[in-house]
Motif scaffolding. Sequence first.
Motif, PDB file in Angstrom:
ATOM      1  N   GLU A   1       0.811  -1.212   0.000  1.00 16.13           N
ATOM      2  CA  GLU A   1       0.000   0.000   0.000  1.00 16.13           C
ATOM      3  C   GLU A   1       0.848   1.267   0.000  1.00 16.13           C
ATOM      4  O   GLU A   1       0.366   2.345  -0.338  1.00 16.13           O
ATOM      5  CB  GLU A   1      -0.932   0.011   1.217  1.00 16.13           C
ATOM      6  N   MET A   2       2.115   1.162   0.404  1.00 16.14           N
ATOM      7  CA  MET A   2       2.974   2.347   0.467  1.00 16.14           C
ATOM      8  C   MET A   2       3.726   2.609  -0.829  1.00 16.14           C
ATOM      9  O   MET A   2       4.532   3.525  -0.891  1.00 16.14           O
ATOM     10  CB  MET A   2       3.996   2.214   1.606  1.00 16.14           C
TER      11      MET A   2
ATOM     12  N   GLY B   1       6.898   6.323  -5.228  1.00 24.14           N
ATOM     13  CA  GLY B   1       6.951   6.640  -6.646  1.00 24.14           C
ATOM     14  C   GLY B   1       6.594   5.500  -7.580  1.00 24.14           C
ATOM     15  O   GLY B   1       6.767   5.616  -8.787  1.00 24.14           O
ATOM     16  N   TRP B   2       6.088   4.369  -7.057  1.00 23.61           N
ATOM     17  CA  TRP B   2       5.691   3.283  -7.926  1.00 23.61           C
ATOM     18  C   TRP B   2       4.459   3.692  -8.715  1.00 23.61           C
ATOM     19  O   TRP B   2       3.573   4.383  -8.203  1.00 23.61           O
ATOM     20  CB  TRP B   2       5.363   2.030  -7.115  1.00 23.61           C
ATOM     21  N   ALA B   3       4.382   3.248  -9.943  1.00 27.52           N
ATOM     22  CA  ALA B   3       3.185   3.504 -10.744  1.00 27.52           C
ATOM     23  C   ALA B   3       2.018   2.721 -10.162  1.00 27.52           C
ATOM     24  O   ALA B   3       2.149   1.556  -9.807  1.00 27.52           O
ATOM     25  CB  ALA B   3       3.426   3.095 -12.195  1.00 27.52           C
ATOM     26  N   SER B   4       0.865   3.366 -10.056  1.00 20.98           N
ATOM     27  CA  SER B   4      -0.305   2.753  -9.445  1.00 20.98           C
ATOM     28  C   SER B   4      -1.060   1.917 -10.468  1.00 20.98           C
ATOM     29  O   SER B   4      -1.189   2.296 -11.638  1.00 20.98           O
ATOM     30  CB  SER B   4      -1.227   3.843  -8.886  1.00 20.98           C
ATOM     31  N   ALA B   5      -1.568   0.767 -10.014  1.00 19.30           N
ATOM     32  CA  ALA B   5      -2.415  -0.068 -10.861  1.00 19.30           C
ATOM     33  C   ALA B   5      -3.883   0.205 -10.587  1.00 19.30           C
ATOM     34  O   ALA B   5      -4.748  -0.526 -11.055  1.00 19.30           O
ATOM     35  CB  ALA B   5      -2.106  -1.545 -10.623  1.00 19.30           C
TER      36      ALA B   5
ATOM     37  N   PRO C   1       0.292  15.612 -10.334  1.00 18.15           N
ATOM     38  CA  PRO C   1       0.456  14.507 -11.289  1.00 18.15           C
ATOM     39  C   PRO C   1       0.701  13.184 -10.574  1.00 18.15           C
ATOM     40  O   PRO C   1       1.305  13.145  -9.503  1.00 18.15           O
ATOM     41  CB  PRO C   1       1.673  14.934 -12.111  1.00 18.15           C
ATOM     42  N   ARG C   2       0.222  12.098 -11.178  1.00 15.83           N
ATOM     43  CA  ARG C   2       0.425  10.752 -10.637  1.00 15.83           C
ATOM     44  C   ARG C   2       0.748   9.795 -11.775  1.00 15.83           C
ATOM     45  O   ARG C   2       0.345  10.010 -12.915  1.00 15.83           O
ATOM     46  CB  ARG C   2      -0.825  10.245  -9.917  1.00 15.83           C
ATOM     47  N   ALA C   3       1.476   8.742 -11.450  1.00 21.67           N
ATOM     48  CA  ALA C   3       1.842   7.725 -12.442  1.00 21.67           C
ATOM     49  C   ALA C   3       0.915   6.522 -12.296  1.00 21.67           C
ATOM     50  O   ALA C   3       0.679   6.033 -11.188  1.00 21.67           O
ATOM     51  CB  ALA C   3       3.295   7.300 -12.244  1.00 21.67           C
TER      52      ALA C   3
END
Length: 201
Positions: free
Chosen positions: A53-54, A59-63, A107-109
């Motif tokens: 969840e963290m 900075g991990w791209a979200s699924a 912005p988000r990835a």
Amino acid sequence: MTSLQTVILTLSVAYAVIGALLLVVLVYARLHWSMKAVAVVVTSAFYIVSFTEMRGLLGWASAERLPASFKLLKARIVEPHSLEGDPGSIYLWVEQLDEDNRPSGIPRAFRVPYDDRLADKTHAAENEIALGHPQGGRAADFGGGDGSLIDMVREYVTPKTILETTGGDSSTGEFLAPPAGAQGAVFTPIPPPRMPPKDEQ
């Protein structure tokens, strides 16, 4: 030290303290061995869930599902690699838009499963952005993430993943494919923001 680094450091220390307290309980508490085993399993599960969840903090791209309406800032297409068993992914850096087409400024990835038609649309959108024509999209035109917890854990703790990925997460989780009927409208030009009406004097 930035606020994000402070959060990560605080969480790391908190997890270490929890692990130390559990160790003390297991060593000195007069509990049945089955209760101690349950405590170990529950704590381990807590660490795994917290880690998955963290990812957004790191900075991990979200699924997760994309915002309802968004502006595309940048994209990266990772084509499938049959020898490595990588099904491919399309990474999108987006900014949420409100109902008046105004950007949120945050912005988000995100990542979505690879699809040939979606890759073509994404590449075309990048070309339009390079020409100065902002491109946007809607979550309704994309599938969601929702890979299982086991898939996510295996994805982030396997040494092969650590060695083979460069600057992002791999794509071994299971995804929902983009709806077939929505492929023609994945990215569209963004109309200018609607300004609030001026007060009449």
